[in-house]
Design an enzyme around this catalytic site. Sequence first.
Site, mmCIF file in Angstrom:
data_model
loop_
_atom_site.group_PDB
_atom_site.id
_atom_site.type_symbol
_atom_site.label_atom_id
_atom_site.label_comp_id
_atom_site.label_asym_id
_atom_site.label_seq_id
_atom_site.Cartn_x
_atom_site.Cartn_y
_atom_site.Cartn_z
ATOM 1 N NE ARG A 67 -3.314 -0.356 2.757
ATOM 2 C CZ ARG A 67 -3.849 -0.937 3.871
ATOM 3 N NH1 ARG A 67 -3.601 -0.361 4.960
ATOM 4 N NH2 ARG A 67 -4.511 -2.154 3.914
ATOM 5 C CG HIS A 94 -0.634 -3.125 4.274
ATOM 6 N ND1 HIS A 94 -0.876 -4.289 3.556
ATOM 7 C CD2 HIS A 94 -1.547 -3.168 5.303
ATOM 8 C CE1 HIS A 94 -1.976 -4.988 4.082
ATOM 9 N NE2 HIS A 94 -2.260 -4.342 5.392
ATOM 10 C CG ASP A 101 -5.122 -6.660 4.483
ATOM 11 O OD1 ASP A 101 -4.312 -6.866 5.704
ATOM 12 O OD2 ASP A 101 -5.286 -5.493 4.234
ATOM 13 C CD GLU A 158 -6.810 -4.595 10.619
ATOM 14 O OE1 GLU A 158 -7.037 -3.484 10.721
ATOM 15 O OE2 GLU A 158 -5.736 -4.965 9.851
ATOM 16 C CG HIS A 161 -2.768 -6.956 9.062
ATOM 17 N ND1 HIS A 161 -2.412 -5.893 8.024
ATOM 18 C CD2 HIS A 161 -1.661 -7.124 9.600
ATOM 19 C CE1 HIS A 161 -1.375 -5.484 8.234
ATOM 20 N NE2 HIS A 161 -0.705 -6.182 9.077
#
Length: 183
Positions: A67, A94, A101, A158, A161
């Site tokens: 990301r 990320h 994910d 999460e 993740h």
Amino acid sequence: MTLIEITSEKYDVELDIRYASNHNFTEAPIYKRHVCFLNEEAAEKLERAIQLAAAMGYRFRLFDGFRPTEAVQVLWDHTPDPVYLSHPSNGSPHSRGAAIDLTLLDVAGQEQEMGTEFDAMTDLSHHGSVGISAQAQKNRAILLGIMTAADWDFYRNEWWHYQLFRPRRYPTLSDAASGAEMM
């Protein structure tokens, strides 16, 4: 640092890159390309996880990988919640290409019940939540077992993740620096 593109053909995974669509918590695309990248170490560990999952009759659907720092900022500006998002000044695992994910698919390609949607920012998304069905708890435990056996760390808030241990040893990368042209 080299980023490796994770494709369905090379890695036998299904790509459902949510930040390249409206199907994410912002309800708007963040990326302009439906692609997934990981750093070299993470790509190797994903290959190991894929082998372990296949031996049990599972595959993965990937929601996100690398990301860019610009995307980390966009997500934070939309929802500045440190329980579920990295503050841009800290750098996300990320944005280091060190996080993935994902969820489980069965042999028929059906996504397994996990109790919440990807990116549900709720206590029900936490590992160990007892507010979800027994089947969802079992599926999360299977995913957790596969990923930890493949040497991934997990984020307790999460279920989707996973990240490399000590991800901060890698630099954060912007979209321009990565060469990925995602933004």
